[in-house]
Design an enzyme around this catalytic site. Structure first.
Site, PDB file in Angstrom:
ATOM      1  N   GLY A 338       0.812  -1.204   0.000  1.00  0.00           N
ATOM      2  CA  GLY A 338       0.000   0.000   0.000  1.00  0.00           C
ATOM      3  C   GLY A 338       0.853   1.265   0.000  1.00  0.00           C
ATOM      4  O   GLY A 338       1.994   1.281  -0.475  1.00  0.00           O
ATOM      5  N   SER A 339       0.311   2.321   0.576  1.00  0.00           N
ATOM      6  CA  SER A 339       0.870   3.660   0.385  1.00  0.00           C
ATOM      7  C   SER A 339       2.214   3.917   1.049  1.00  0.00           C
ATOM      8  O   SER A 339       2.839   4.943   0.771  1.00  0.00           O
ATOM      9  CB  SER A 339      -0.144   4.708   0.867  1.00  0.00           C
ATOM     10  OG  SER A 339      -1.289   4.690   0.042  1.00  0.00           O
ATOM     11  N   THR A 340       2.676   3.043   1.935  1.00  0.00           N
ATOM     12  CA  THR A 340       4.030   3.250   2.459  1.00  0.00           C
ATOM     13  C   THR A 340       5.061   3.077   1.339  1.00  0.00           C
ATOM     14  O   THR A 340       6.190   3.562   1.453  1.00  0.00           O
ATOM     15  CB  THR A 340       4.332   2.271   3.609  1.00  0.00           C
ATOM     16  OG1 THR A 340       3.915   0.953   3.233  1.00  0.00           O
ATOM     17  CG2 THR A 340       3.612   2.687   4.878  1.00  0.00           C
ATOM     18  N   LYS A 342       4.896   4.584  -1.348  1.00  0.00           N
ATOM     19  CA  LYS A 342       5.006   5.910  -1.965  1.00  0.00           C
ATOM     20  C   LYS A 342       6.270   6.644  -1.518  1.00  0.00           C
ATOM     21  O   LYS A 342       6.720   7.565  -2.200  1.00  0.00           O
ATOM     22  CB  LYS A 342       3.763   6.738  -1.646  1.00  0.00           C
ATOM     23  CG  LYS A 342       2.499   6.187  -2.292  1.00  0.00           C
ATOM     24  CD  LYS A 342       1.240   6.898  -1.813  1.00  0.00           C
ATOM     25  CE  LYS A 342       0.001   6.283  -2.451  1.00  0.00           C
ATOM     26  NZ  LYS A 342      -1.266   6.840  -1.913  1.00  0.00           N
ATOM     27  N   SER A 397      -1.566  11.228   0.498  1.00  0.00           N
ATOM     28  CA  SER A 397      -1.518   9.830   0.040  1.00  0.00           C
ATOM     29  C   SER A 397      -2.339   9.636  -1.227  1.00  0.00           C
ATOM     30  O   SER A 397      -3.165   8.728  -1.334  1.00  0.00           O
ATOM     31  CB  SER A 397      -2.009   8.875   1.133  1.00  0.00           C
ATOM     32  OG  SER A 397      -1.506   7.569   0.913  1.00  0.00           O
TER      33      SER A 397
END
Length: 750
Positions: A338-340, A342, A397
């Site tokens: 997921g967004s980690t 990014k 995010s």
């Protein structure tokens, strides 16, 4: 019959002689018999002396059984310590309780030495109180027929000396005979639940000459050959009655004790983490939860835990019903992060020159091939989209923002950064049965989705390895869990130092990424880790903290139809923090799968107290622990040619050697050190595989190894900078087709 008797009588008296002649004849016969027996004895004697056998029996071997007794001398299994010498796992004698129920077990005077049926209820009561075994189960065992003795399962084994003594005294007080205890080698885990899945535990393995402890899971299993040692043998003489003669012990084989392993874990930090994990799990109700703290400057794992967990001393909670608690989430389970992810997307975009602080975009949606990508607030109907700069999009995010950056970089460039961060490759940091993750398929939509952490499989260890590049100004470090190994047999030590495994992004890109991460927790409008009314969720004193949160969908299994789970709580929520943001000392990464009730403020329950504890201990954690000996334990390189590079790299790291695997072949073809040579602690060794298609990232290589690589590949290399040191720059980017590289300029620095 009468005829036979007459014939015998005629024979007896037929040649009748005088008494003197008869005596002479008898004497001659006896002499002949004696000579015959003498020769038989001599022949047997020669055969026995010459062959040491008679009637197929090894005489010496059987004589030794009668007059000698060989006993195994148990080697001491090495102790597992935290970084400061606090025992996590150590050897201890354990006891198993049994009850003699045979009514034939009495003394010569008729005294009953068995448990009498009238005492069964008292025995059941005592064992129930001391061991928690159900009384009905105890009575069932005691009432079994035609058995000499009975035991009471796992609950009646692995008992400490204290518990054994308490039971013995209680039975004595009730005047109960027939309760006994057998001894066996055991393992003591004094801290109870303490990084349980990571440390693991041992189990008893029955061998011909006794019981031996063998590592079953975690560090205990991965470092079993280092910890276990080699058993010895002692021979005792026995008298004709089979009694052992004191003072006749002869050492046949010296026992070699196992080596002690000092992990990188910190007991104070681990203890706080375990406590806060209980709080975090209770509030979120997640199916799984995990948390790990890493030294940002060394890659050392300072604390790691997960829920559900178990107690390695009692094995309470270690079962399938408790969601297979033997699996270690840190490195044995892949997931879509997921967004980690990014964090790495932004760093790559900055490094490649594709990130603008002032450019704006609209976050409504982004269409790629047959996929439509939307932001979380658009999916939830909160907004139809926002105009944002890329720093604001990162703080918010924004999936659309990250895909836009990925498209700016181009698919090939982004995939090359994923390779530089070593996604798709297991860390090989020394633990067995590590999952390798899953590199994205060559599909334009799938690759685009990896920019926000979907469509790619990772392990937590891989994420932590990548995060070190961001926290450590672009220099990526190998996760480490061994601080040093002490050999009590020779009094020597091997100590670890940090291991560089590449430089995927520049110092500037890493530093700017951390600056943008700060806004995730401080921007009151866009920040996903800023709580309205209470401010930054993750706070560590007055320090500035770089953070990023993530919420990922969970891939459904093939039997469930593939795609993603669609339930309201079917997500993996995660967050990463680096503190202080300008020059991080620590990285902390937390995940929770399918939380039943979740708020971003839940992160404050676990990040804040644990990181505050770590910051309070900063000076201690940055100071190397003194060695017991200045002499270094030797480690000899075995013949690894033809072996798998991954397994070899693991084994080398378990012995504090730093391997560099070149290529992605299945076999090792060459090594930079000769077989049989001694490898010093933290020595860098090249392992060339049978498939090399891309130029490796040579950052951190020794000049000697660069020259060896040039010799293997035929690439002409020129040098600039210092005459000695390690590689700080290479003129051709890693990942380039190696067949197109003819010349290479290498910069050597500190």
């Amino acid at each position: 019959m009468k005829k036979l008797a007459r014939l015998f009588l005629n024979y007896v008296v037929g040649d009748r002689k005088t008494p003197a002649k008869n005596r002479e004849r008898v004497g001659q016969n006896l002499m002949i018999l004696a000579v015959f027996m003498f020769f038989v004895f001599i022949i047997n004697f020669v055969i026995i002396v010459g062959t040491d056998r008679k009637f197929g029996v090894d005489l010496s071997k059987n004589a030794k059984k009668v007059y000698q007794q060989t006993v195994k001398v148990q080697a001491k299994r090495g102790t597992i310590y935290d970084r400061n010498g606090n025992a996590i796992a150590e050897d201890a004698t354990t006891y198993s309780v049994y009850a003699i129920i045979s009514k034939n077990y009495t003394t010569a005077t008729g005294k009953k030495l068995y448990v009498q049926s009238s005492q069964y209820d008292k025995v059941a009561t005592i064992l129930n109180e001391k061991l928690g075994i159900d009384k009905s189960d105890i009575l069932k065992q005691l009432n079994k027929k035609k058995l000499f003795q009975v035991s009471f399962g796992t609950s009646g084994s692995g008992l400490s000396y204290t518990t054994m003594t308490e039971i013995k005294n209680a039975m004595k007080k009730e005047k109960i005979e027939g309760i006994g205890f057998s001894q066996s080698p055991g393992r003591l885990y004094p801290n109870g639940i303490f990084a349980s899945q990571f440390i693991g535990f041992t189990s008893s393995k029955e061998e011909e000459d006794g019981t031996k402890l063998v590592g079953t899971t975690g560090v205990e299993a991965s470092l079993n050959s280092i910890l276990s040692g080699t058993d010895g043998q002692v021979t005792y003489e026995k008298d004709k009655n089979g009694n052992v003669l004191l003072g006749t012990a002869t050492t046949v084989k010296q026992a070699v004790d196992g080596k002690d392993v000092y992990t990188t874990l910190s007991e104070p930090i681990q203890t706080v983490l375990e406590t806060q994990m209980d709080v975090f799990q209770a509030k979120t109700g997640g199916v799984y939860a995990s948390a790990t703290v890493v030294n940002a400057k060394t890659g050392e794992i300072l604390a790691t835990s997960q829920r559900p967990t178990y107690n390695p001393q009692t094995l309470d909670g270690y079962n399938k019903e408790n969601l297979n608690t033997w699996s270690t989430l840190l490195y044995q389970s892949q997931y879509e992060p997921g967004s980690t992810m990014k964090v790495m997307t932004v760093a790559a975009a900055i490094d490649s020159g594709n990130f603008s602080e002032t450019e704006t975009y609209f976050s409504g949606e982004y269409k790629i091939a047959d996929s439509t990508i939307k932001d979380w607030d658009v999916n939830e109907g909160i907004t139809s989209g926002l105009y944002m700069t890329f720093p604001q999009g990162f703080a918010h995010s924004s999936n659309v923002g990250m895909v836009t950056l990925e498209q700016k970089m181009g698919q090939d460039k982004w995939l090359s950064y994923l390779s530089k961060f070593k996604f798709g490759y297991p860390t090989r940091f020394g633990m067995k049965y590590e999952d390798g993750g899953l590199f994205p398929s060559n599909n334009i939509a799938t690759v685009a989705q990896t920019a926000f952490g979907q469509g790619i499989g990772v392990t937590q260890a891989q994420m932590l390895r990548a995060f070190t590049a961001i926290s450590n100004n672009g220099v990526m470090l190998e996760p480490q869990f061994i601080s040093k190994i002490y050999d009590p047999n020779s009094g020597t030590t091997r100590s670890a130092t940090s291991e560089i495994v590449g430089k995927p992004v520049s110092k500037t890109a890493a530093s700017k990424t951390r600056d943008y991460m700060v806004a995730v927790g401080t921007d009151s409008y866009y920040g996903t880790l800023y709580a309205s009314g209470s401010g930054p969720v993750i706070q560590v004193g007055n320090a500035s903290v770089a953070v990023k949160s993530g919420t990922a969908q969970i891939a459904a299994s093939a039997k469930d139809g593939g795609g993603y789970l669609q339930g309201e709580n079917d997500t993996i929520n995660s967050a990463v923090a680096m503190v202080p943001s300008d020059d991080p000392d620590f990285i902390m990464y937390v995940t929770v799968q399918q939380p039943q009730k979740f708020s971003i403020t839940n992160y404050s329950d676990i990040f804040n107290p644990v990181l505050e504890q770590a910051e309070a201990m900063k000076e201690t954690l940055q100071t190397p622990v003194a060695n017991k000996s200045s002499e270094q334990t030797k480690y000899t390189l075995t013949n690894v040619i033809g072996k798998q590079p991954g397994d070899t790299a693991e084994e080398l790291r378990r012995n504090l050697v730093q391997p560099v695997v070149i290529g992605n072949g299945s076999k090792i073809t060459k090594t930079s050190k000769k077989v049989g040579s001694n490898l010093a602690e933290n020595e860098q060794i090249l392992l060339l595989t049978n498939k090399v298609t891309e130029l490796p990232d040579m950052y951190g290589w020794t000049k000697k190894n660069v020259k060896q690589f040039a010799k293997w590949t035929g690439i002409k290399i020129t040098y600039k900078g210092k005459s000695s040191g390690k590689v700080t720059r290479q003129s051709v980017d890693s990942g380039t087709d190696i067949n197109k590289v003819k010349k290479l300029k290498i910069t050597i620095g500190d």
